[in-house]
Scaffold this active site. Sequence first.
Site, PDB file in Angstrom:
ATOM      1  N   GLU A  34      41.466   8.000  36.447  1.00 46.44           N
ATOM      2  CA  GLU A  34      40.179   7.352  36.715  1.00 46.44           C
ATOM      3  C   GLU A  34      39.054   8.032  35.934  1.00 46.44           C
ATOM      4  O   GLU A  34      38.157   7.366  35.406  1.00 46.44           O
ATOM      5  CB  GLU A  34      39.881   7.398  38.217  1.00 46.44           C
ATOM      6  CG  GLU A  34      40.793   6.506  39.056  1.00 46.44           C
ATOM      7  CD  GLU A  34      40.625   6.735  40.546  1.00 46.44           C
ATOM      8  OE1 GLU A  34      40.349   5.764  41.271  1.00 46.44           O
ATOM      9  OE2 GLU A  34      40.767   7.904  40.982  1.00 46.44           O
ATOM     10  N   LEU A  82      31.280  48.299  27.954  1.00 42.87           N
ATOM     11  CA  LEU A  82      31.426  49.179  29.110  1.00 42.87           C
ATOM     12  C   LEU A  82      32.265  50.404  28.769  1.00 42.87           C
ATOM     13  O   LEU A  82      33.185  50.333  27.951  1.00 42.87           O
ATOM     14  CB  LEU A  82      32.098  48.435  30.270  1.00 42.87           C
ATOM     15  CG  LEU A  82      31.293  47.338  30.958  1.00 42.87           C
ATOM     16  CD1 LEU A  82      32.172  46.609  31.957  1.00 42.87           C
ATOM     17  CD2 LEU A  82      30.065  47.896  31.644  1.00 42.87           C
ATOM     18  N   GLU A 108      34.239  43.634  40.520  1.00 40.32           N
ATOM     19  CA  GLU A 108      34.564  42.309  39.989  1.00 40.32           C
ATOM     20  C   GLU A 108      35.789  42.376  39.080  1.00 40.32           C
ATOM     21  O   GLU A 108      36.046  43.406  38.452  1.00 40.32           O
ATOM     22  CB  GLU A 108      33.382  41.758  39.162  1.00 40.32           C
ATOM     23  CG  GLU A 108      32.063  41.768  39.894  1.00 40.32           C
ATOM     24  CD  GLU A 108      30.872  41.614  38.948  1.00 40.32           C
ATOM     25  OE1 GLU A 108      31.097  41.357  37.744  1.00 40.32           O
ATOM     26  OE2 GLU A 108      29.730  41.768  39.407  1.00 40.32           O
ATOM     27  N   LYS A 110      37.752  42.029  35.745  1.00 38.68           N
ATOM     28  CA  LYS A 110      37.373  42.113  34.333  1.00 38.68           C
ATOM     29  C   LYS A 110      38.187  41.068  33.563  1.00 38.68           C
ATOM     30  O   LYS A 110      39.357  41.274  33.249  1.00 38.68           O
ATOM     31  CB  LYS A 110      37.625  43.509  33.761  1.00 38.68           C
ATOM     32  CG  LYS A 110      37.112  43.680  32.344  1.00 38.68           C
ATOM     33  CD  LYS A 110      37.324  45.096  31.836  1.00 38.68           C
ATOM     34  CE  LYS A 110      36.708  45.277  30.460  1.00 38.68           C
ATOM     35  NZ  LYS A 110      37.329  44.392  29.440  1.00 38.68           N
ATOM     36  N   CYS A 421      69.027  18.315   8.696  1.00 40.59           N
ATOM     37  CA  CYS A 421      69.442  19.170   9.811  1.00 40.59           C
ATOM     38  C   CYS A 421      69.026  18.522  11.133  1.00 40.59           C
ATOM     39  O   CYS A 421      67.847  18.171  11.308  1.00 40.59           O
ATOM     40  CB  CYS A 421      68.794  20.538   9.668  1.00 40.59           C
ATOM     41  SG  CYS A 421      69.092  21.635  11.065  1.00 40.59           S
TER      42      CYS A 421
END
Length: 656
Positions: A34, A82, A108, A110, A421
Site C-alpha cells: 500500500e 572520543l 549509550e 556506540k 558453464c
Amino acid sequence: MNKIKQEIDNLRKLLTYHSRKYYEDDAPEISDYEYDALFRKLQDLEKEHPEYADNYSPTVRVGGKALEKFEKIKHHVPLKSLQDVFSFGELEEFINSLSEQALSFSVECKIDGLSVALTYEQGKLISGGTRGDGVIGEDVTQNIKTIKSIPLQIDEPGRLVVRGEVYMSKNSFQTLNAEREENDEPLFANPRNAAAGSLRQLDSKVTAKRNLDIFIFNIQESDHSFQNHDEGLAFLEKLGFPTVPYQKTISSFAEIKEQIEWIDEIRKTLTFDIDGVVIKVNNLQERETIGENTNTPKWAVAYKFPPEQKETILRDICINVGRTGVLTPNAVFDPIQLAGTTVSRATLHNKDFIAQKDIRIGDTVCIQKAGDIIPAVVSVNKSKRADNTKPFQMPDVCPSCGQPVFEDAEEAAVRCTNAACPAQLIRNIEHFVSRDAMDIDGLGPAVAKLLKENQLVKDASDLYYLQVSDIEKLERMGQKSAENLIAAIEKSKTAGLARLLYALGIRQVGEKAAAILAAHFKDIEAFFTVPEEELTALNDIGEITAHYIKDYFSLSSTRSFIDRLKECGVLCYVQEEEKQSSVFEGMTFVITGTLPHMTREEAEKIIIQNGGKATSSVSKKTSYVIAGEKAGSKLDKAQSFGIPILDEIAFLNMVK
C-alpha cells in the site's frame, strides 16, 4: 487550491506520516504494498506536474543526478572524536577523575557507522555533512535525503544542528555483500565500511538502494537551551528523529558497569552493529566546567568491546563458481556459536588469501565475525597442525562443468574458461533480469533454475523466445504466472541501451560505466568496431575496462547473442528525444541551487531539447549559470568569471 496540487500535498503528508510510523515508531499502519502504491502515485503526479516540484517531497529519497565531486562543508561546532578505554579498570579511573565535577552520566550504544551533522533551518533539512577532520567535512546532502528515517521537515522554526551516526543494518549488509559476491565484486569488510562507502557515492541513486539508516545522539546547535543531555534527546525524539537506543542516565560506576555488561549481552540480537558503549557527562554545564582537549572532550569516553573469536576444525575447502567464472574458495568447519548465531562456513576470498595464512584442510582455525556478522578465518593455530596436512591447491578444472580454468593474475583469481558453464549460465540470467538491468519482474533464481533444468534457455536471449505454453507446464507456475512472466519479458524490450550494457555482465562495466558508454556511443553496434583508445578517452573507462569490453564484443557468441536480441525487438540503441528548437545551440549551462518550480533534471531536459549542453562544473567556457536558492560556490565562481546569471523565470523566457 488547485485539486492536483492539493492531492500532491495530501499524498506527501500521508507518506511522511506512514514513513515515520514505520521507521521511527516501529508501528506501521499500512502494508509495504500500500505504501509503494501511494509512493508511485505521487511520483507520477509530480512527473506530470513539474510546476509543483518540492525538494522536501518523500520522492527525493530515491536519489537525484550524480555529482562530479563533493563540495566541502564547515562545521561551526566541531565534530570531535572520543578517547577509547578497553577495560573496566580504565573506565573506573575516568569516572573517579570526574567524581567531584559530574553527578550523572549518560550511557549509550556506540553505533558503528559514519558520523554526520544535519542542519535544519525554518524546519527544513538544508544540509548534511560527513565528520571529515571534525571541522571540514563533505557535503553529502543529496545522499542524506535518501535515508528514510531522517525527517526532511520538522516542527521547529529555528536553527537546529544535530549529530548522528549513519549505519547499515546487519540484514542490509548481508544482502549487499551477497549481491556483490554474485557479481564477483569485492566484498565490504563490515557494515561500517559499507555505510561509509554507500554514503560517499557520487550517484545518490546508488546510496538510495543501500538502505542506510541513522541514530541521532547529540544536539550541536539549537535555539533552545537544555540543562541535561538526556533532555535534548527527548526533545529530538518528539521532533521525529530516531535517537540513539538503550540510552540510560546513571550516577555510579557500578551501575555503568552493569549497563555495559547488559548491552554487551544483548548486542548479538541487535539489528545494527555496535562496537562499544559511550559514557558521557549528562549535565551540559558540568561539561563546560570539565572542558575539552584539542580533538576529544574530557567529559566522555568510549568503552570498546573486544571481538569474539573461537577455534574450530577446518574440514574442507569447497569451491563456488561466480557469474563471471571466478572460482571462490569457501572454508567448511565444525559448527560453532559466534556472536549469537551458529556458523560453519566462511569465504576464503582467493588463492592468495589461503597462501598468505597457509590455511590447510584439517587445521585448527580461529574464526571471527567481521562486524559481528560475516564469519572470517583470522588465523591458523599451527601448534595444533597434524603432520599429514598439505598446502591447498586450487583445482585445474571447473567443479561445475569440468572445463579447464586459468589464473587471472590481475585479480589474483582463478577463472573458468567455459562460456557455457552451467553455474555461470544461471547467475548470468539472474544478473540479466535483475532490477537494475533488464528488470524482468517474477524471474528470480528459482524460475531461472527451472528454465535451465527444463532446457528452455541456453542463454539470456532465449528468454525473449519463450511462450506461455512453455512456462505454464513448469512446476509451481500455471497459466496466470506464465502470462505475467511473458508480459514482464515483453516490457523489458524497451529497457534501453544503458540497462542492456549493464545486463550483459561485462567485467567492470557497472551501472555508471554502462550509462556513460550508452550516452556516448548511442548504438550497441558501435562496440563491435570501436578502438580501445576511444573507449579509454571517456571518463571512468580505464584501460582494463576497455580491454574487457573489446574482448567481450570480439567473441562470435556475443555477435550471435546481440543478433538474437535484435530479432525479437530488444532496444539496442538510444532513443533520442525530439529536438524542440535550436535556441541554445552552442551554449553550455550549469544549474546550481534549488529552482522554485522544477527539478534540476527537468531544467537540463529543456536545455538539451533546445540544442544546449548541461554540465555540472563552472568554467570560463560556461555560457550561463542558472541559480536557485542556496546556490553555493558555483555561483561565486561564475560571478568571478563574469558569467551571466539567470533565475528560473529568465531561463524560461529565453526558451520562449
